[in-house]
Design an enzyme around this catalytic site. Structure first.
Site, PDB file in Angstrom:
ATOM      1  CG  HIS A  52      -2.026   0.997   1.162  1.00 43.88           C
ATOM      2  ND1 HIS A  52      -3.116   0.867   0.334  1.00 43.88           N
ATOM      3  CD2 HIS A  52      -2.207   2.168   1.827  1.00 43.88           C
ATOM      4  CE1 HIS A  52      -3.927   1.896   0.486  1.00 43.88           C
ATOM      5  NE2 HIS A  52      -3.395   2.704   1.392  1.00 43.88           N
ATOM      6  CG  HIS A  99     -10.437   3.629   2.383  1.00 42.54           C
ATOM      7  ND1 HIS A  99     -11.015   3.954   3.577  1.00 42.54           N
ATOM      8  CD2 HIS A  99      -9.102   3.755   2.588  1.00 42.54           C
ATOM      9  CE1 HIS A  99     -10.088   4.277   4.461  1.00 42.54           C
ATOM     10  NE2 HIS A  99      -8.918   4.167   3.881  1.00 42.54           N
ATOM     11  CG  ASN A 503      -3.728   5.069 -12.776  1.00 35.10           C
ATOM     12  OD1 ASN A 503      -3.276   4.744 -11.694  1.00 35.10           O
ATOM     13  ND2 ASN A 503      -2.943   5.326 -13.810  1.00 35.10           N
TER      14      ASN A 503
END
Length: 758
Positions: A52, A99, A503
């Site tokens: 992440h 998310h 994106n």
């Protein structure tokens, strides 16, 4: 580190593996530190080297995208968001992020904090957010669990955005069993800033004070970054503490205080605390400034008793920023945040040695080199094994399906109009405040893209998110191209010139060769289209590990497209038929005005409904043809000849025309289509071949239309007239479909409500 807290004793390989690090990575950490890391250091490395934060499995592929352009003011990835010069001294900051994992286990807060986080990325740069978008994917609405997730996500987006006071103006929503158990929740924010007045996420100036501002720090969201870097499973429900809790009213105060502090010139550097919280902001700002920091965690405002250094450094509590204050400006900074009733506490200072040193209780609990932790520095970079998925050999074969008869075409169209993927999403967007701040010209629904005016200007922004995961699953490279092309086409139909993209790349586990091959191919397709259309990538987000026990989601590289309307009064358009008697035109590449072979049913909503899953190839598209069509559409709109415009996409030409009708005030159209003998009727009506736009114009404008596009490789065919009454389609002299405005509207506007029990 003789002065290390004894409670921060060295950790084991087993604990490192539990934190998501590999044995090799744990070895690299020990090698660089020259010792076994402390617990807090292990936590710092685990979040900073998570997928992440580090993009370790994607950055090598992302670097192949076009990332520069004349209008770009920062390179992709250099700041919290992309920044595009739009003239008149103004710039647009915009970005999209995921998310997904938080929303799968706590849909309301997962979606809400996704909205809050993306807005902070924008105003951290000094830009005021002017609109928000979202791109959502769920399983089938037959599932009670999916309805629960869908309801929670939409309420979370609406409640946070409405309270924060920024309109949610556009987006896209798809439903498919491939997203069962792992929804995709992508949030986008767009802001405006004066050129030269932006802020940077950098730590500079030895001795400058480091401030934590905004909310207090709690235990919510700890290891949220690593949670987002692993597959969902039955154990994921136990990870609810990894989901952050948002407060939009505090965020509104933080927005105003931050912009005031930036305007006052007291900020040397600033970064929001999103993924990995204080760890990420301190390490990334230090690395960018080739500097370091000393942090005293005893000074951090906390809202829970007994928080450990590990918890404080990894907390992802929302509505917080890290600011490096200019020397001598501390009192002004503190007074600004005090005025807005927010914390502004000095917790450390900038150093020159490139290390982030963290103290707690007087003891040194972490001493790490910032550069070793970050993307572009010492964070790992991998290129994974690739293998073409075996399923493509099976699904590319289109089964023999019976063509529709003229008597069946009406029913097929009505079924498509009531499909959740085609039907109106008003159940969603009516929960959003789409008009707050009074800049929204066209919001969700009657336009292919939203139009948001820029005050004190003739200009407006046209913005849209888009991606058809079915197409990417069937043909990753072509699907990636189509995602960009359709987002750009949507912006064009609203009167905007596509400028740049952000994106959000949603894929499964990158360690699976088939997933990584799909990812690489889709990114390649995005790059192809962005180069062809002149829309560089300004940044974005990669979300891997979107899988549940039954498999990965459809590969979904969501595109957020930014377009510019130079003169809103003259060039803004919408999809609805405008006036009885107007001519209806079909704009296509010059090579064809109508396509109707079976290949064009591949990947369609129509064929998917018949076969139970996507089959065939992704729809036909050629990038040169696409560019010509978009150039022609813009030329016609700017010449003032176009009254309405709508691109042909999900559901094909018949659905496109039906939507033009249902958005209008009771208007229909008489349409006549030509096709070669033997052409399948269902392919003509419901095929989703790209690069087609339906538009209307005054009948007397026909000669001017042809003149305006004479130097472009396109075909402008008059196919009918707008009228009061039904939508009627003829093939030659035969009526193949006739349906009233009311019959089209009922399934289209009630499909989601009925499935959600409204």
């Amino acid at each position: 580190m003789a002065d290390t807290d004894p409670n921060e004793s060295g950790v084991s390989l087993a604990l490192a593996l539990e934190h998501g690090l590999s044995e090799e990575e744990y070895g690299w950490i020990q090698e660089r530190l020259g010792r076994i890391p402390t617990l807090t250091e292990l936590g710092i490395y685990s979040v900073m080297w998570s997928e992440h934060c580090s993009y370790k499995n994607s950055i090598a592929v992302l670097r192949t995208l076009p990332r520069t352009g004349d209008a770009l003011l920062v390179e992709a990835g250099d700041e919290n968001a992309g920044l595009v010069d739009i003239g008149d001294g103004l710039a647009v900051a915009f970005k999209i992020e995921s998310h997904n994992h938080p929303s799968a286990v706590e849909p309301y807060q997962g979606a809400a904090t996704g909205v809050g986080g993306i807005h902070r990325d924008i105003f951290t740069m000094g830009a005021r957010p002017i609109c928000a978008l979202n791109s959502l994917r769920f399983g089938t609405l037959d599932s009670a669990r999916v309805r629960y997730l869908f309801d929670g996500v939409v309420r979370g987006i609406g409640d946070y955005g409405n309270a924060f006071g920024v309109p949610t103006v556009a987006g896209d929503v798809y439903f498919d069993s491939a997203y069962e158990g792992n929804p995709l929740v992508n949030a986008m924010s767009v802001g405006i800033v004066r050129v030269g007045r932006t802020a940077s996420a950098i730590a500079k100036g030895v001795g400058n004070g480091v401030y934590i501002v905004g909310s207090s720090t709690g235990r919510d969201g700890i290891h949220g970054a690593t949670f987002a870097s692993e597959e969902l499973s039955e154990e994921s429900e136990k990870r609810r503490p990894s989901v952050q809790v948002g407060d939009p009213f505090t965020e509104k105060l933080l927005l105003e205080a931050t912009l005031e502090a930036l305007e006052a010139g007291v900020v040397a550097g600033i970064q929001d605390m999103g993924a990995a919280g204080l760890t990420c902001s301190s390490c990334e700002m230090s690395a960018k400034g080739k500097s370091g920091m000393v942090l005293d965690l005893d000074l951090v405002p906390v809202r829970e008793e007994g928080m450990t250094p590990y918890e404080i450094m990894l907390s992802e509590s929302q509505e917080r920023m890290l600011i490096v204050c200019r020397p001598g400006q501390e009192a002004i900074l503190e007074s600004i945040f005090d005025k807005w009733d927010l914390h502004a506490v000095r917790i450390g200072h900038v150093t020159s040695d490139g290390r982030v040193r963290v103290f707690s209780g007087g003891a040194l609990v972490a001493n790490v080199p910032a550069e070793h932790l970050v993307l572009g520095g010492g964070a790992p970079v991998y290129e994974r094994e690739v293998r073409c998925p075996a399923y493509l050999d099976t699904v590319r074969t289109v089964p023999q399906v019976k063509d529709v008869s003229s008597g069946e075409a009406k029913e097929a169209l009505l079924v498509l109009m009531g499909s959740p993927n085609v039907a109106s999403k008003r159940w969603v967007f009516e929960q959003y405040d789409t008009m707050v701040r009074t800049n929204t010209v066209v919001g969700p629904g009657p336009s292919d893209a939203a139009l948001v005016r820029l005050k004190d200007s003739n200009k407006a922004l046209a913005v849209k998110t888009d991606c058809n995961g079915r197409y990417v699953w069937l043909n990753p490279r072509r699907g990636g191209r189509i995602a960009v092309a359709e987002a750009a086409r949507n912006v064009v139909c609203a009167g905007g010139r596509p400028v740049a993209v952000t994106n959000c790349l949603n894929f499964g586990n990158p360690y699976k060769p088939e997933i990584y091959w799909t990812f690489r191919e889709a990114v390649g397709g995005i790059g192809d289209a962005c180069r062809a259309l002149g829309t560089p990538v300004t940044g974005g987000n990669v979300s891997f590990y979107n899988e549940n026990p039954d498999g990965a989601v459809f590969p979904t590289p969501t595109i957020g497209m930014l377009g510019l309307v130079d003169d809103l009064a003259a060039h803004g358009t919408a999809a609805a038929f405008q006036k009885e008697g107007d001519s209806v035109f079909l704009l296509t590449p010059a090579a064809w005005c109508h396509r109707g072979d079976l290949e064009d049913l591949g990947g369609t909503e129509y064929l998917t409904a018949l076969c139970g899953q996507p089959v065939g190839d992704a729809p036909y598209m050629d990038l040169e043809e696409e560019r010509a069509v978009q150039q022609a559409a813009l030329a016609l709109i700017r010449a003032g000849l176009v009254k309405s415009a709508h691109d042909v996409s999900d559901g094909g030409l018949a659905v496109c025309l039906a939507e033009c009708a249902v958005f209008s005030d009771g208007l229909g159209a008489a349409i006549r289509l030509d096709a070669d003998p033997g052409t399948r009727l269902d392919a003509v009506l419901f095929g989703e071949a790209q690069s087609r736009i339906v538009f209307t114009a005054a009948p007397e404008a026909a000669p001017s239309l042809q003149v305006s596009v004479r130097n472009l490789a396109v075909c402008v065919c008059e196919i009918g007239r707008v009228r009061k009454g039904p939508l009627t389609l003829r093939m030659g002299d035969k009526v193949v479909l006739s349906v009233s405005h009311e019959a089209l509207s009922i399934p289209y506007f009630t499909a989601l409500e009925s499935r959600m029990g409204c």
